[in-house]
Design a protein around this motif. Structure first.
Motif, PDB file in Angstrom:
ATOM      1  N   SER A  23       2.754   5.288   2.622  1.00  0.00           N
ATOM      2  CA  SER A  23       1.838   4.874   1.553  1.00  0.00           C
ATOM      3  C   SER A  23       2.468   3.740   0.772  1.00  0.00           C
ATOM      4  N   ALA A  42       1.641  11.226  -3.890  1.00  0.00           N
ATOM      5  CA  ALA A  42       0.488  11.628  -4.700  1.00  0.00           C
ATOM      6  C   ALA A  42       0.936  11.505  -6.156  1.00  0.00           C
ATOM      7  N   GLU A  63      -4.829   9.899  -9.167  1.00  0.00           N
ATOM      8  CA  GLU A  63      -4.517  11.248  -8.658  1.00  0.00           C
ATOM      9  C   GLU A  63      -5.444  11.597  -7.485  1.00  0.00           C
ATOM     10  N   THR A  65      -4.882   9.419  -4.235  1.00  0.00           N
ATOM     11  CA  THR A  65      -3.595   9.641  -3.560  1.00  0.00           C
ATOM     12  C   THR A  65      -3.499  11.052  -2.975  1.00  0.00           C
ATOM     13  N   LEU A  66      -4.159  12.008  -3.617  1.00  0.00           N
ATOM     14  CA  LEU A  66      -4.177  13.362  -3.033  1.00  0.00           C
ATOM     15  C   LEU A  66      -5.065  13.416  -1.789  1.00  0.00           C
ATOM     16  N   ASN A 114      -5.520  10.924   0.187  1.00  0.00           N
ATOM     17  CA  ASN A 114      -4.694  10.276   1.225  1.00  0.00           C
ATOM     18  C   ASN A 114      -3.712  11.280   1.830  1.00  0.00           C
ATOM     19  N   MET A 115      -3.098  12.068   0.943  1.00  0.00           N
ATOM     20  CA  MET A 115      -2.103  13.042   1.415  1.00  0.00           C
ATOM     21  C   MET A 115      -2.766  14.072   2.343  1.00  0.00           C
ATOM     22  N   GLY A 137       5.693  15.113   1.239  1.00  0.00           N
ATOM     23  CA  GLY A 137       4.829  14.781   0.103  1.00  0.00           C
ATOM     24  C   GLY A 137       5.687  14.305  -1.050  1.00  0.00           C
ATOM     25  N   GLY A 161       0.938  19.331  -4.090  1.00  0.00           N
ATOM     26  CA  GLY A 161       1.322  18.561  -2.895  1.00  0.00           C
ATOM     27  C   GLY A 161       1.338  19.443  -1.651  1.00  0.00           C
ATOM     28  N   HIS A 203      -2.067  20.372  -0.447  1.00  0.00           N
ATOM     29  CA  HIS A 203      -2.770  19.277   0.237  1.00  0.00           C
ATOM     30  C   HIS A 203      -2.155  18.963   1.596  1.00  0.00           C
TER      31      HIS A 203
END
Ligand code: 5RP
Length: 268
Positions: A79, A113, A120, A123-124, A126-127, A143, A168, A171
């Motif tokens: 990322s 994240a 938030e 990025t979460l 994405n995770m 993570g 994290g 997710h």
């Protein structure tokens, strides 16, 4: 055995279950920093000490500057897309695919994240998305918990760090890299169903402080470190690395590690 376990074994040392990971992924957002200006040399010199289990780096560094003496693990930073020159460092998107990681032969991937930040949600998501793709190919996912500028004060708050770490893992991250809290770090670890490792955060005041922080984290149940500046910006990176290895893999206490550090400095 399966691909995922095999890869995890190249990150978490099989004998100790812990890991000493050195992060050199800072340039993707911060440019050439002291300690990693000549990043190929930093990697070569530190890796030659044979104390590092694994590195965290971007694909650019892996392709152009990674030529270690040994055969350490590599976690591919997946990322980025935001810099200190831009409007918001937390606005990261995915920058590498599982296919690229498999092609490069890395052992895991990493994505951030930024909990509590304006990004938030993105990025979460994405995770979670990368976790799904990683799982399909037995690629472990680290993570990376970030907070963003507006939440800097939360770095030391165990309740917030526990929340962020748990989120994290929920997710899909297989390992969490987060900040060390001087109090209740054991509660951060207890509430996170995957191994927790600590980042350095801003550089510690002294090498002794770095050793104390790592020791505190290990006592609280951390499985090791994913640390950058405290090591490669130290005035004595080689001596410090040996002392950190002593803490992580030889169960040294702070006094023993500090003695090893002093011995290393005297021998320079
Ligand atoms: C940089 C990172 C780093 O990997 C992380 O913060 C660890 O490095 P340091 O110990 O220097 O904080 O995410 O983008």
């Amino acid at each position: 055995m399966n691909g995922r376990q095999r890869r995890l074994n190249r990150i978490l040392n099989k004998k100790t279950g812990r890991s000493l990971v050195i992060a050199v992924d800072h340039g993707m957002a911060l440019g050439a920093m002291t300690g990693i200006v000549d990043i190929a040399k930093t990697i070569r010199d530190l890796d030659a000490l044979n104390k590092i289990d694994c590195w965290l780096m971007t694909k650019g560094v892996y392709v152009h500057a990674f030529d270690p003496a040994g055969d350490p693990g590599v976690i591919l930073r997946a990322s980025g897309g935001a810099t200190i020159a831009g409007p918001d460092l937390t606005r990261e998107g995915l920058t590498a695919t599982v296919k690229e990681a498999l092609h490069l032969g890395t052992d895991a991937m990493a994505t951030s994240a930024f909990i509590g930040s304006d990004f938030e949600h993105e990025t979460l998501i994405n995770m979670a998305a990368l976790a799904g793709k990683c799982r399909k190919w037995d690629m472990p996912l680290l993570g990376v918990i970030g907070l963003g500028k507006t939440n800097e004060d939360k770095k030391k708050d165990p309740k917030f760090i526990a929340l962020a770490s748990r989120v994290g893992a929920e997710h899909g991250a297989d390992i969490i890299k987060t900040y060390y809290t001087e109090t209740d770090f054991d509660k951060v670890v207890a509430g996170c169903p995957v191994p927790v490792m600590i980042a350095g955060g801003p550089k510690c005041e002294s090498d002794l402080d770095t050793l104390k922080m790592i020791h505190g984290a290990l006592q609280g149940g951390a499985k090791g470190i994913v640390m950058g500046r405290n090591v490669w910006q130290s005035p004595h990176p080689a001596a410090l690395l040996s002392a950190v290895y002593g803490l992580i893999h030889e169960n040294m206490n702070v006094t023993e590690a500090a003695e090893l550090l002093a011995h290393g400095i005297a021998g320079e």
